[in-house]
Design a protein around this motif. Structure first.
Motif, PDB file in Angstrom:
ATOM      1  N   GLU A 109      -0.678  -6.828  -4.716  1.00 34.61           N
ATOM      2  CA  GLU A 109      -2.045  -7.260  -4.452  1.00 34.61           C
ATOM      3  C   GLU A 109      -2.714  -6.165  -3.634  1.00 34.61           C
ATOM      4  OE1 GLU A 109      -4.561 -11.165  -3.149  1.00 34.61           O
ATOM      5  OE2 GLU A 109      -2.620 -10.887  -2.181  1.00 34.61           O
ATOM      6  N   LEU A 110      -3.993  -5.937  -3.927  1.00 30.08           N
ATOM      7  CA  LEU A 110      -4.728  -4.973  -3.114  1.00 30.08           C
ATOM      8  C   LEU A 110      -5.980  -5.629  -2.574  1.00 30.08           C
ATOM      9  CD1 LEU A 110      -7.461  -3.658  -4.601  1.00 30.08           C
ATOM     10  CD2 LEU A 110      -5.741  -2.588  -5.995  1.00 30.08           C
ATOM     11  N   VAL A 111      -6.408  -5.108  -1.452  1.00 25.04           N
ATOM     12  CA  VAL A 111      -7.654  -5.560  -0.825  1.00 25.04           C
ATOM     13  C   VAL A 111      -8.534  -4.334  -0.653  1.00 25.04           C
ATOM     14  CG1 VAL A 111      -8.707  -6.586   1.222  1.00 25.04           C
ATOM     15  CG2 VAL A 111      -6.501  -7.426   0.399  1.00 25.04           C
ATOM     16  N   TRP A 112      -9.773  -4.464  -1.076  1.00 26.54           N
ATOM     17  CA  TRP A 112     -10.735  -3.361  -1.010  1.00 26.54           C
ATOM     18  C   TRP A 112     -11.928  -3.847  -0.211  1.00 26.54           C
ATOM     19  CZ3 TRP A 112     -11.404  -0.319  -6.148  1.00 26.54           C
ATOM     20  CH2 TRP A 112     -11.940   0.944  -5.885  1.00 26.54           C
ATOM     21  N   PHE A 157     -10.336   4.018  -0.194  1.00 26.58           N
ATOM     22  CA  PHE A 157      -9.037   3.541   0.286  1.00 26.58           C
ATOM     23  C   PHE A 157      -8.942   2.040   0.073  1.00 26.58           C
ATOM     24  CE2 PHE A 157      -9.321   7.495   2.585  1.00 26.58           C
ATOM     25  CZ  PHE A 157      -8.011   7.961   2.560  1.00 26.58           C
ATOM     26  N   VAL A 158      -7.820   1.598  -0.438  1.00 29.88           N
ATOM     27  CA  VAL A 158      -7.533   0.178  -0.601  1.00 29.88           C
ATOM     28  C   VAL A 158      -6.223  -0.116   0.118  1.00 29.88           C
ATOM     29  CG1 VAL A 158      -8.733   0.043  -2.821  1.00 29.88           C
ATOM     30  CG2 VAL A 158      -6.281   0.456  -2.786  1.00 29.88           C
ATOM     31  N   GLN A 159      -6.018  -1.367   0.481  1.00 27.73           N
ATOM     32  CA  GLN A 159      -4.765  -1.773   1.087  1.00 27.73           C
ATOM     33  C   GLN A 159      -3.924  -2.407  -0.009  1.00 27.73           C
ATOM     34  OE1 GLN A 159      -7.804  -1.923   3.000  1.00 27.73           O
ATOM     35  NE2 GLN A 159      -6.755  -0.054   3.572  1.00 27.73           N
ATOM     36  N   LEU A 160      -2.742  -1.842  -0.207  1.00 25.60           N
ATOM     37  CA  LEU A 160      -1.843  -2.288  -1.266  1.00 25.60           C
ATOM     38  C   LEU A 160      -0.653  -2.993  -0.649  1.00 25.60           C
ATOM     39  CD1 LEU A 160      -1.115  -2.126  -4.352  1.00 25.60           C
ATOM     40  CD2 LEU A 160       0.222  -0.097  -3.742  1.00 25.60           C
ATOM     41  N   ALA A 161      -0.395  -4.221  -1.080  1.00 26.31           N
ATOM     42  CA  ALA A 161       0.721  -5.008  -0.565  1.00 26.31           C
ATOM     43  C   ALA A 161       1.796  -5.151  -1.630  1.00 26.31           C
ATOM     44  CB  ALA A 161       0.234  -6.378  -0.123  1.00 26.31           C
TER      45      ALA A 161
END
Length: 109
Positions: A81-84, A27-31
């Motif tokens: 932008e994504l944060v993993w 799972f990644v957070q996608l902005a």
């Protein structure tokens, strides 16, 4: 020295390999931003990297429902932008850049 892109990609690949069996590690957070410029962030499932034709190199592949708000936001403004986060290694990766929506029939490989 080693190009920066090679170093971060090698570290990301290693973190992915270490965390492969951990629940939620994909799972990644996608902005994204909406038409008014308001930010929206959500978790999405990342399916990994795929080779891409041309000069773009590898691309990250994620799967989503085309009816979702994020798809409309990305069509209107195709950058994100994504944060993993990898808990096992306490590493965080942030990746920003252009996004292309690809229909299932047109997906890579």
């Amino acid at each position: 020295g080693v190009p920066t892109t090679v170093r971060w990609r090698a570290r990301l690949d290693a973190a992915m390999a270490r965390s492969r069996k951990e629940r939620g590690a994909n799972f990644v957070q996608l902005a994204t931003v909406d038409a008014s410029g308001a930010p929206h962030c959500r978790s999405v499932v990342c399916r990994g990297f795929e080779a891409a034709a041309g000069e773009n190199g590898d691309v990250l592949r994620m799967v989503t429902d085309t009816r979702s708000d994020k798809v409309a936001q990305l069509v209107a403004r195709p950058e994100a932008e994504l944060v993993w986060w990898f808990a096992r290694s306490s590493e965080q990766f942030r990746i920003a850049g252009p996004v292309e929506i690809v229909a299932a029939d047109d997906a890579l490989s």
